[in-house]
Scaffold this motif. Structure first.
Motif, PDB file in Angstrom:
ATOM      1  N   ASP A  32       1.247  -0.955  -0.005  1.00 20.88           N
ATOM      2  CA  ASP A  32      -0.254  -0.007   0.120  1.00 20.88           C
ATOM      3  C   ASP A  32       0.937   1.122  -0.102  1.00 20.88           C
ATOM      4  OD1 ASP A  32       0.974  -0.477   1.791  1.00 20.88           O
ATOM      5  OD2 ASP A  32      -1.144  -0.295   3.244  1.00 20.88           O
ATOM      6  N   LEU A  33       1.717   1.128   0.933  1.00 21.59           N
ATOM      7  CA  LEU A  33       2.709   3.072   1.104  1.00 21.59           C
ATOM      8  C   LEU A  33       4.198   2.581   0.738  1.00 21.59           C
ATOM      9  CD1 LEU A  33       0.529   3.693   4.061  1.00 21.59           C
ATOM     10  CD2 LEU A  33       0.209   4.394   2.163  1.00 21.59           C
ATOM     11  N   THR A  34       4.286   3.218   0.721  1.00 20.88           N
ATOM     12  CA  THR A  34       6.395   3.442   0.213  1.00 20.88           C
ATOM     13  C   THR A  34       6.899   3.429   1.148  1.00 20.88           C
ATOM     14  OG1 THR A  34       6.477   5.927   0.872  1.00 20.88           O
ATOM     15  CG2 THR A  34       6.174   4.469  -1.724  1.00 20.88           C
ATOM     16  N   HIS A  40       1.334   6.265  -1.236  1.00 16.87           N
ATOM     17  CA  HIS A  40       0.870   5.162  -1.791  1.00 16.87           C
ATOM     18  C   HIS A  40       1.966   4.727  -3.272  1.00 16.87           C
ATOM     19  CE1 HIS A  40      -0.655   7.958  -4.587  1.00 16.87           C
ATOM     20  NE2 HIS A  40      -0.822   6.899  -6.200  1.00 16.87           N
ATOM     21  N   VAL A  41       1.964   3.254  -2.966  1.00 12.79           N
ATOM     22  CA  VAL A  41       3.220   2.627  -3.976  1.00 12.79           C
ATOM     23  C   VAL A  41       2.533   2.889  -5.649  1.00 12.79           C
ATOM     24  CG1 VAL A  41       4.142   0.424  -4.174  1.00 12.79           C
ATOM     25  CG2 VAL A  41       4.442   1.091  -2.248  1.00 12.79           C
ATOM     26  N   SER A  42       1.607   2.581  -5.542  1.00 12.60           N
ATOM     27  CA  SER A  42       0.797   2.716  -7.273  1.00 12.60           C
ATOM     28  C   SER A  42      -0.373   3.112  -7.309  1.00 12.60           C
ATOM     29  CB  SER A  42       1.384   1.664  -8.085  1.00 12.60           C
ATOM     30  OG  SER A  42       0.984  -0.119  -7.173  1.00 12.60           O
ATOM     31  N   PRO A  43      -0.920   3.050  -8.118  1.00 11.02           N
ATOM     32  CA  PRO A  43      -2.938   3.503  -8.297  1.00 11.02           C
ATOM     33  C   PRO A  43      -3.974   1.959  -7.756  1.00 11.02           C
ATOM     34  CG  PRO A  43      -1.628   4.235 -10.422  1.00 11.02           C
ATOM     35  CD  PRO A  43      -0.555   3.585 -10.010  1.00 11.02           C
ATOM     36  N   ALA A  44      -2.491   0.892  -7.665  1.00  9.25           N
ATOM     37  CA  ALA A  44      -3.421  -0.336  -7.109  1.00  9.25           C
ATOM     38  C   ALA A  44      -3.946  -0.316  -5.606  1.00  9.25           C
ATOM     39  CB  ALA A  44      -2.631  -1.343  -6.816  1.00  9.25           C
ATOM     40  N   PHE A  45      -3.673   1.326  -4.966  1.00  9.95           N
ATOM     41  CA  PHE A  45      -4.094   1.218  -3.801  1.00  9.95           C
ATOM     42  C   PHE A  45      -4.970   1.570  -3.615  1.00  9.95           C
ATOM     43  CE2 PHE A  45      -4.854   4.258  -1.076  1.00  9.95           C
ATOM     44  CZ  PHE A  45      -4.583   4.494   0.619  1.00  9.95           C
ATOM     45  N   VAL A  55      -9.639  -0.966   2.020  1.00 12.35           N
ATOM     46  CA  VAL A  55      -9.599  -0.464   3.890  1.00 12.35           C
ATOM     47  C   VAL A  55      -8.120  -0.214   4.197  1.00 12.35           C
ATOM     48  CG1 VAL A  55      -8.251  -2.101   6.084  1.00 12.35           C
ATOM     49  CG2 VAL A  55     -10.221  -3.041   4.288  1.00 12.35           C
ATOM     50  N   ARG A  56      -7.178   0.467   3.025  1.00 14.80           N
ATOM     51  CA  ARG A  56      -6.043   0.982   2.648  1.00 14.80           C
ATOM     52  C   ARG A  56      -6.435   2.082   3.372  1.00 14.80           C
ATOM     53  NH1 ARG A  56      -3.488  -1.325  -2.792  1.00 14.80           N
ATOM     54  NH2 ARG A  56      -2.572  -3.293  -2.107  1.00 14.80           N
ATOM     55  N   LEU A  81      -5.750  12.947  -3.375  1.00 16.21           N
ATOM     56  CA  LEU A  81      -5.839  13.484  -4.153  1.00 16.21           C
ATOM     57  C   LEU A  81      -6.374  11.741  -4.782  1.00 16.21           C
ATOM     58  CD1 LEU A  81      -6.751  14.723  -6.890  1.00 16.21           C
ATOM     59  CD2 LEU A  81      -4.734  14.571  -7.681  1.00 16.21           C
ATOM     60  N   LEU A  82      -5.890  10.960  -4.311  1.00 17.73           N
ATOM     61  CA  LEU A  82      -6.004   9.436  -4.943  1.00 17.73           C
ATOM     62  C   LEU A  82      -7.303   9.117  -4.400  1.00 17.73           C
ATOM     63  CD1 LEU A  82      -5.332   7.387  -6.689  1.00 17.73           C
ATOM     64  CD2 LEU A  82      -4.460   5.906  -5.267  1.00 17.73           C
ATOM     65  N   ILE A  83      -7.526   8.995  -3.064  1.00 18.93           N
ATOM     66  CA  ILE A  83      -8.919   9.064  -2.521  1.00 18.93           C
ATOM     67  C   ILE A  83      -9.677   9.673  -1.995  1.00 18.93           C
ATOM     68  CG2 ILE A  83      -8.788   9.101   0.676  1.00 18.93           C
ATOM     69  CD1 ILE A  83      -6.252   8.669   1.548  1.00 18.93           C
ATOM     70  N   GLN A  84      -9.619  10.685  -2.406  1.00 19.95           N
ATOM     71  CA  GLN A  84     -10.542  12.057  -3.074  1.00 19.95           C
ATOM     72  C   GLN A  84     -11.641  11.502  -4.293  1.00 19.95           C
ATOM     73  OE1 GLN A  84      -8.716  15.723  -3.440  1.00 19.95           O
ATOM     74  NE2 GLN A  84      -8.370  15.881  -1.006  1.00 19.95           N
ATOM     75  N   GLN A  85     -10.304  10.620  -4.910  1.00 23.31           N
ATOM     76  CA  GLN A  85     -11.400  10.357  -6.003  1.00 23.31           C
ATOM     77  C   GLN A  85     -11.942   8.531  -5.635  1.00 23.31           C
ATOM     78  OE1 GLN A  85      -7.606   9.795  -9.003  1.00 23.31           O
ATOM     79  NE2 GLN A  85      -7.605  11.760  -9.046  1.00 23.31           N
TER      80      GLN A  85
END
Length: 407
Positions: free
Chosen positions: A92-94, A123-128, A133-134, A155-159
């Protein structure tokens, strides 16, 4: 085969924290080879094995592909040709995607070491986005480590929120993550991180709607109800490591989020509304009954702690009986801890004297000292015993209050 220490154990080592559990990844092996070397298989969803001597977990390097929304909705591939970098890429995370070789060298393809130094969650990648749960996990890490969330990850979480991905969260997993967040030193950071990413409204709408709701400045210098509840939660964390107390502190003022605007900043009757909302939240998250029970009682009676010297002795006794405190005195202690957290969860109140705390305790001990034994010996039976017990406990409480007022 090659083995590497991975994940949280490497991260915690970089943070200077005590490593509690070690997780290993194995590259270039097969389940058959692991079993032949004495490893015991335990994984149901993917190949995980226990070391024959240390009993630490060793997982075969794997990749994952999402098949359905929610937890465990993945197809796992664990083949001998899967590389360490491929395994780390699914994390999930770097800061959780760093491995350590046997010689102590670090393999860090996503620059997690720098994020550890900078105290950033990225996040590591868009696969997040493949596992909602992540979102809870990253908020929990924000609370545990005091890290901030990278802008691109926000931004990814907002999406994800906009796409309603969080609607697929399983109640049990939400509760598991919430318990871990409540166990941190400053659990408010968990909720503030969720709010900062726009996820709080989706996951905990009862808590999200508290923000922006005003309270009477005379009693609440912080004014904002959401800020107050966060302060109360952190005070509860300082006072007790009991998850029941911390959860009760979180829920105690939920009713203020539904106060009609035309009566603000007053919140008359918010206790009853808090009970209804707490019950709904507990049902949704499948909160264990014992934790739920305390939260409901704190929601209903928490203002009694602050109004002790204005209450009738019969009302004070009602609180003890509602808590089942004579049979379970630890419930009274939990209730008072939540009440103290509510008192101290305001600017300037953190270290003030709280005379109601000691007075409530004295009232309880006085009432507890009155037992049915003497009434049974006097020949009373059935309901008469219960009524005599009640009346004598009321008198004992009244005596405590009189003594305090005359002191």
């Amino acid at each position: 085969m090659d083995t590497y220490l991975v994940g949280g154990s490497v991260r915690d080592q970089l943070l200077g924290l005590t490593i509690k559990d070690k997780d290993w990844v194995v590259v270039g092996s097969t389940p058959e080879a692991m079993i032949a070397n004495g490893y015991q298989p335990v994984g149901k969803d993917f190949p995980v094995f226990l070391h024959p001597k240390t009993h630490e977990e060793y997982a075969l390097a794997r990749t994952e592909r999402k098949t359905a929304p929610g937890y465990r909705g993945f197809v796992v591939h664990a083949e001998p040709d899967i590389t360490l970098e491929q395994d780390l890429a699914r994390r999930d995370l770097t800061i959780n995607a760093i491995a350590q070789a046997d010689d102590g060298s670090l393999i860090d393809p996503f620059n997690g070491q720098q994020d550890v130094k900078d105290k950033v969650l990225r996040h590591v990648s868009p696969a997040f986005t493949e596992d909602p749960v992540r979102v809870l996990r990253i908020a929990r890490f924000a609370a545990r480590f005091g890290f901030t969330i990278a802008d691109e990850t926000k931004l990814l979480i907002q999406q994800m929120v906009a796409a309603k991905e969080l609607d697929h969260l399983v109640s049990e997993r939400v509760w598991q993550e919430l318990v871990k967040a409540l166990a941190t030193d400053k659990p408010s950071l968990f909720f503030m991180a969720l709010r900062d990413t726009g996820a709080l409204e989706s996951i905990f709408p009862e808590i999200d709607r508290l923000f922006g709701v005003p309270q009477v400045p005379k009693w609440h210098p912080e004014i904002d109800t959401g800020i107050h509840v966060m302060m109360v939660l952190d005070q509860a964390a300082k006072l007790s490591d009991d998850i029941s107390v911390r959860f009760a502190a979180l829920c105690h003022d939920l009713g203020k989020g539904t106060t009609p605007e035309d009566v603000l900043p007053q919140h008359i009757g918010h206790e009853a509304r808090s009970v209804v909302l707490t019950a709904s939240l507990c049902q949704r998250l499948r909160v264990p009954k014992d934790i739920q029970s305390l939260a409901l009682k704190v929601a209903e009676y928490h203002t009694h702690v602050h109004l002790l010297f204005e209450l009738r002795p019969a009302t004070i006794l009602k609180v003890f009986e509602a808590l089942d405190a004579f049979r379970r005195p630890e419930r009274f202690d939990q209730f008072m801890l939540a009440g103290e957290a509510d008192f101290r969860g305001r600017p300037g109140y953190e270290n003030l004297a709280m005379p109601e705390k000691e007075a409530f305790k004295r009232c309880f001990l006085a009432a507890q000292a009155v037992t049915a034994k003497s009434f049974v010996e006097a020949g009373l039976q059935g309901p008469a015993i219960a009524e005599a017990l009640r009346q004598h406990r009321i008198k004992a409480i009244q005596q405590v209050i009189d003594d305090i007022k005359q002191a």
